[in-house]
Design an enzyme around this catalytic site. Structure first.
Site, PDB file in Angstrom:
ATOM      1  N   GLU A 172      37.449  40.167  52.632  1.00  0.00           N
ATOM      2  CA  GLU A 172      36.898  41.373  53.271  1.00  0.00           C
ATOM      3  C   GLU A 172      37.166  41.404  54.768  1.00  0.00           C
ATOM      4  O   GLU A 172      36.246  41.594  55.574  1.00  0.00           O
ATOM      5  CB  GLU A 172      35.389  41.488  52.980  1.00  0.00           C
ATOM      6  CG  GLU A 172      35.105  41.713  51.510  1.00  0.00           C
ATOM      7  CD  GLU A 172      33.657  42.065  51.179  1.00  0.00           C
ATOM      8  OE1 GLU A 172      32.783  41.943  52.059  1.00  0.00           O
ATOM      9  OE2 GLU A 172      33.418  42.457  50.017  1.00  0.00           O
ATOM     10  N   GLU A 291      35.604  41.407  43.385  1.00  0.00           N
ATOM     11  CA  GLU A 291      34.135  41.450  43.480  1.00  0.00           C
ATOM     12  C   GLU A 291      33.678  42.779  42.896  1.00  0.00           C
ATOM     13  O   GLU A 291      34.036  43.837  43.423  1.00  0.00           O
ATOM     14  CB  GLU A 291      33.642  41.332  44.923  1.00  0.00           C
ATOM     15  CG  GLU A 291      33.825  39.949  45.508  1.00  0.00           C
ATOM     16  CD  GLU A 291      33.156  39.767  46.873  1.00  0.00           C
ATOM     17  OE1 GLU A 291      32.110  40.407  47.133  1.00  0.00           O
ATOM     18  OE2 GLU A 291      33.708  39.003  47.681  1.00  0.00           O
TER      19      GLU A 291
HETATM   20  O1  AHR Z   1      29.167  38.688  46.806  1.00  0.00           O
HETATM   21  C1  AHR Z   1      28.369  38.758  47.943  1.00  0.00           C
HETATM   22  C2  AHR Z   1      29.153  39.162  49.173  1.00  0.00           C
HETATM   23  O2  AHR Z   1      29.593  40.478  49.027  1.00  0.00           O
HETATM   24  C3  AHR Z   1      30.424  38.385  49.457  1.00  0.00           C
HETATM   25  O3  AHR Z   1      30.196  37.228  50.177  1.00  0.00           O
HETATM   26  C4  AHR Z   1      31.214  39.351  50.271  1.00  0.00           C
HETATM   27  O4  AHR Z   1      32.606  39.168  50.098  1.00  0.00           O
HETATM   28  C5  AHR Z   1      30.742  40.718  49.822  1.00  0.00           C
HETATM   29  O5  AHR Z   1      30.420  41.522  50.873  1.00  0.00           O
END
Ligand code: AHR
Length: 492
Positions: A172, A291
């Protein structure tokens, strides 16, 4: 109402990559300490890993696990987690305001993943870290021996290289919250240079560049375009991240949120293909949706969590039945894009926005979202058919007019599996299949996840409140997740 699914053997989306059923373990909250690792636990194995958790992970069927972050990785020194435990530093962990004891690092995690039946998807630090650290980690993990770094791994007890195939170039990096956040130009450059050095170190690896951390980022679109202009030739996948929550209390709207995921994937595909054209490239950029999940229940309670402690209870969302339906819709959406989405990671796996919860020193159990994931991972394999789903639609709030059913059909040998969510909160759906020469479907099993109460949850004391049951093979109950498995017989 009726749901009519029309499918034909000749019209396919693509092969489902098993790695679409990946997950994620970050050094965050109780994911590692108290989650996968708890040496004092009665169920700990010879390495201190919880066997009850390992059994649930194996049951879930997770072929790949992303590690060690997430936001955590952007301040992580991987060397801290190698070598004798008593020498490892405790550090202030800035992403989650915790203390990191470094009792688990890549040495232990790859062993845990092996026991879980998963491969590791390793992320490198491109926040505070740079090209050298990234390529050093590849050498430490994957070079057989005879160099300082590979011999350090061997001295640490791992004679054979770990053979980690898939690597994330940071996490990210578009997000201002990220330690070492970069502009798209800055990230595109370092991703390109890190990628080159990492592939020089081990040409067999695959690399994932960071896309946007959600489609609502102000830089979405521009970010992907700029980053890919820098590193299109060097990387193999672009990442997407997305989390959803029922913040408005409107269940019909919440159940429609997979439309956002669908749009996000469609848009990112278009951007990748535009850069491909600009580059006159023959290479297809694949997508890693590394994610995805529901994440909102714990937001308020996390504000109260004490800072600078080891493994505080962070992001411990307790999932409702409704969340499981959303997870089902998201899984179907990923499958409907399986021609491009080759990797996806349910974020995360244990305790932290997770399908598996534990008590420190105590029980482990499956949350509601465990079940659609387990079903899809078991049965959502083979070739995804480009089927037509005809059904009524209803008001999906912010997501607009939304079909009442979300469905995908998968062909594997002479078996056909239909995964379907009935989004209607009131009506059951009579299922009709038009299989156009695929054969005569003979029902083998209809598994469903259904509960009268959309807000029902599983807890340590009542772990089976939301659990699968058998359906009648004819109708999808209102607000239900369904797996219909058929044997295809030759038409008489
Ligand atoms: O999964 C939780 C968090 O969400 C992770 O650390 C990050 O990559 C995202 O913002």
């Amino acid at each position: 109402m009726k749901v009519r699914i029309t499918a034909d053997r000749d019209y396919t989306i693509g092969e489902v990559s098993p790695r679409i059923y990946g997950s994620f373990i970050e050094h965050l909250g109780r994911a590692v300490y108290g989650g996968i690792y708890e040496p004092e636990h009665p169920q700990a194995d010879d390495q201190g890993f919880r066997k009850d958790v390992l059994a649930l992970v194996q049951e879930l069927g997770v072929p790949i696990v992303r590690y060690p972050g997430g936001n955590f990785v952007s301040g992580y020194r991987w060397q801290d987690g190698t070598g004798p435990r008593e020498m490892r530093p405790r550090r202030q962990e800035l992403a989650w305001n915790s203390i990191e004891p470094n009792l688990i690092g890549i040495d232990e995690f790859q062993e845990w993943a092996r026991r879980a039946g998963s491969e590791v998807m390793m992320a490198v630090n491109l926040g505070t870290g740079g090209v050298e650290d990234a390529r050093d980690l590849v050498e430490y993990c994957n070079f057989p021996g005879g160099t300082a770094l590979s011999d350090r791994r061997r001295a640490n007890g791992f004679e054979k290289p770990f053979g980690i195939r898939t690597w994330c170039l940071g996490n990210e990096m578009d997000g201002p919250w990220q330690i070492g956040h970069r502009t798209a130009e800055e990230y595109g450059r370092i991703a390109c240079e890190a990628a080159k050095a990492m592939k020089m170190t081990d040409p067999s690896i695959e690399l994932i560049a960071c896309g946007s951390s959600s489609s609502s980022m102000p830089t979405f679109g521009e970010w992907e375009t700029t980053v890919l202009k820098h590193c299109y030739n060097e990387v193999d996948y672009l990442s997407l991240h997305s989390y959803y929550g029922n913040r408005s209390g409107n269940s019909a709207e919440f159940l429609a949120c997979s439309r956002d995921m669908d749009r996000f994937i469609t848009d990112v595909k278009a951007i990748c293909d535009a850069v491909k054209a600009i580059r006159h490239s023959d290479k297809t950029m694949y997508l890693s949706f590394d994610e995805w999940n529901v994440w909102f229940h714990s937001n308020e309670q996390d504000k109260q969590v004490e800072k600078w402690t080891v493994a505080p209870p962070l992001l411990e969302d307790v999932y409702t039945f409704e969340d499981a339906l959303v997870a089902g819709c998201l899984l179907i959406t990923l499958l409907r894009h399986c021609d491009r989405v080759k990797i996806a990671c349910l974020a995360q796996l244990v305790n932290v926005i997770a399908p598996i919860m534990t008590e420190n020193g105590g029980r482990a159990w499956a949350q509601t979202i465990f079940y659609p994931f387990r079903d899809a991972s078991r049965y959502g394999r083979g070739t995804a058919l480009d089927c037509k789903v005809d059904c009524p639609s209803h008001d999906g709030g912010a997501y607009g007019e939304t079909p009442c059913a979300e469905a995908v059909a998968l062909l594997s040998g002479e078996e056909l599996t239909v995964l379907a969510v009935n989004r209607s909160l009131t009506d059951s759906a009579l299922l009709e299949l038009d299989l156009r020469g695929l054969g005569k479907p003979e029902l083998m099993e209809h598994r469903q996840l259904w509960n009268e109460d959309l807000k029902a949850v599983n807890t340590a004391d009542a772990p089976d409140t939301v659990a699968p049951s058998q359906g009648d093979g004819k109708a999808l109950r209102p607000h239900s997740w369904n797996v219909l498995r058929y044997k295809l017989k030759e038409e008489a």
